[in-house]
Motif scaffolding. Structure first.
Motif, PDB file in Angstrom:
ATOM      1  N   THR A  40       0.922  -1.252   0.091  1.00  0.00           N
ATOM      2  CA  THR A  40       0.025  -0.058   0.075  1.00  0.00           C
ATOM      3  C   THR A  40       0.918   1.294   0.081  1.00  0.00           C
ATOM      4  O   THR A  40       2.124   1.170   0.205  1.00  0.00           O
ATOM      5  N   VAL A  41       0.259   2.236  -0.140  1.00  0.00           N
ATOM      6  CA  VAL A  41       0.922   3.561  -0.190  1.00  0.00           C
ATOM      7  C   VAL A  41       1.344   3.984   1.292  1.00  0.00           C
ATOM      8  O   VAL A  41       2.466   4.530   1.339  1.00  0.00           O
ATOM      9  N   SER A  42       0.521   3.565   2.085  1.00  0.00           N
ATOM     10  CA  SER A  42       0.942   3.537   3.597  1.00  0.00           C
ATOM     11  C   SER A  42       2.334   2.894   4.051  1.00  0.00           C
ATOM     12  O   SER A  42       3.164   3.256   4.499  1.00  0.00           O
ATOM     13  N   ASP A  43       2.447   1.779   3.207  1.00  0.00           N
ATOM     14  CA  ASP A  43       3.576   0.929   3.602  1.00  0.00           C
ATOM     15  C   ASP A  43       4.820   1.663   2.927  1.00  0.00           C
ATOM     16  O   ASP A  43       6.036   1.606   3.505  1.00  0.00           O
ATOM     17  N   LEU A  44       4.628   2.109   1.726  1.00  0.00           N
ATOM     18  CA  LEU A  44       5.755   2.898   1.184  1.00  0.00           C
ATOM     19  C   LEU A  44       6.270   3.935   2.138  1.00  0.00           C
ATOM     20  O   LEU A  44       7.247   4.262   2.157  1.00  0.00           O
ATOM     21  N   ALA A  45       5.085   4.922   2.482  1.00  0.00           N
ATOM     22  CA  ALA A  45       5.415   6.014   3.258  1.00  0.00           C
ATOM     23  C   ALA A  45       6.206   5.760   4.581  1.00  0.00           C
ATOM     24  O   ALA A  45       7.114   6.418   4.885  1.00  0.00           O
ATOM     25  N   LYS A  46       5.889   4.740   5.060  1.00  0.00           N
ATOM     26  CA  LYS A  46       6.655   4.249   6.512  1.00  0.00           C
ATOM     27  C   LYS A  46       7.916   3.794   6.195  1.00  0.00           C
ATOM     28  O   LYS A  46       8.807   4.127   6.912  1.00  0.00           O
ATOM     29  N   SER A  47       8.166   3.209   4.968  1.00  0.00           N
ATOM     30  CA  SER A  47       9.493   2.979   4.826  1.00  0.00           C
ATOM     31  C   SER A  47      10.608   3.924   4.432  1.00  0.00           C
ATOM     32  O   SER A  47      11.671   4.059   4.604  1.00  0.00           O
ATOM     33  N   ILE A  48       9.961   5.046   3.869  1.00  0.00           N
ATOM     34  CA  ILE A  48      10.893   6.379   3.265  1.00  0.00           C
ATOM     35  C   ILE A  48      10.781   7.175   4.586  1.00  0.00           C
ATOM     36  O   ILE A  48      11.787   8.138   4.643  1.00  0.00           O
ATOM     37  N   GLY A  49       9.987   7.259   5.429  1.00  0.00           N
ATOM     38  CA  GLY A  49       9.665   8.192   6.641  1.00  0.00           C
ATOM     39  C   GLY A  49       8.905   9.447   5.990  1.00  0.00           C
ATOM     40  O   GLY A  49       9.326  10.419   6.776  1.00  0.00           O
ATOM     41  N   PHE A  50       8.277   9.301   5.057  1.00  0.00           N
ATOM     42  CA  PHE A  50       7.229  10.349   4.511  1.00  0.00           C
ATOM     43  C   PHE A  50       5.848  10.189   4.945  1.00  0.00           C
ATOM     44  O   PHE A  50       5.426   9.046   5.472  1.00  0.00           O
ATOM     45  N   SER A  51       5.055  11.084   4.996  1.00  0.00           N
ATOM     46  CA  SER A  51       3.649  10.808   5.067  1.00  0.00           C
ATOM     47  C   SER A  51       3.080  10.392   3.710  1.00  0.00           C
ATOM     48  O   SER A  51       3.494  10.530   2.693  1.00  0.00           O
TER      49      SER A  51
END
Length: 205
Positions: A40-51
């Protein structure tokens, strides 16, 4: 069932290529491990440290990110194929190299990074813009080879060139389309040489 053809997803938000690259690289890593549909986009956000909201400033959807990854993957195949074709001395030999390299590159992707291959297959099933462009690129290479063969006298000139290109593409399609290749892997080793010979006989003047 008819699939709707997706248009190229426009870039959105800040034109910061470093951030875009960071998002795409993180997405590719997640897709490689967990698959496109499970990420999910949420997964990507967590891995990068972005919202998640910040990612949406750069890409309008997960599909938009997937299209970039898919496009990069298919473009690398086309680049490798063109390099291989340039090594050959005649249109007939170029076509053999072309078909063989197309299939070999697709099979290599299938076995080396199955999750990314699944993105390409999913993209083909949904008619994402990169797969449509990929098909056009393949047809353009075929047309170039056919024209060159006609100019040198190696190939016949009676059949309309668009019909010739479409027919050759259809012969190749089960072994170069990501969605179809997975069902033809057991034939992928011998198909390029056998089908190339068949096509070349049909092109003889």
């Amino acid at each position: 069932m008819n699939k709707s053809i997706s248009k190229a997803t426009p870039l959105r938000g800040p034109a910061d290529h470093n951030v875009r690259t960071q998002i795409v690289e993180a997405a590719e890593e997640h897709f490689s491990h967990y698959g496109y549909e499970k990420t999910t986009v949420s997964d990507l956000a967590k891995s990068i440290g972005f919202s998640k909201a910040y990612i949406y400033k750069f890409f309008e959807s997960k599909q938009a990110i997937g299209e970039v990854i898919c496009g990069n993957c298919l473009n690398s195949i086309i680049t490798g194929v063109k390099d291989e074709v340039e090594k050959a001395s005649s249109p007939s030999i170029k076509f053999r190299h072309f078909f063989k390299k197309m299939v070999a590159s697709s099979v290599e992707l299938f076995f080396q990074d199955r999750k990314l291959y699944e993105i390409a297959a999913f993209a083909a099933s949904e008619n994402w813009a990169p797969t449509i462009s990929y098909g056009k690129e393949v047809k353009q290479i075929i047309e170039t080879l056919v024209r060159e063969g006609r100019e040198t006298g190696e190939f016949e000139r009676k059949t309309p060139i668009d019909e010739t290109v479409d027919a050759i593409y259809l012969v190749m399609r089960p072994f170069i389309n990501p969605l179809l290749l997975q069902y033809n892997l057991d034939l992928a080793e011998e198909a390029p040489s056998l089908l190339s010979a068949l096509v070349l006989r049909s092109l003889a003047p």
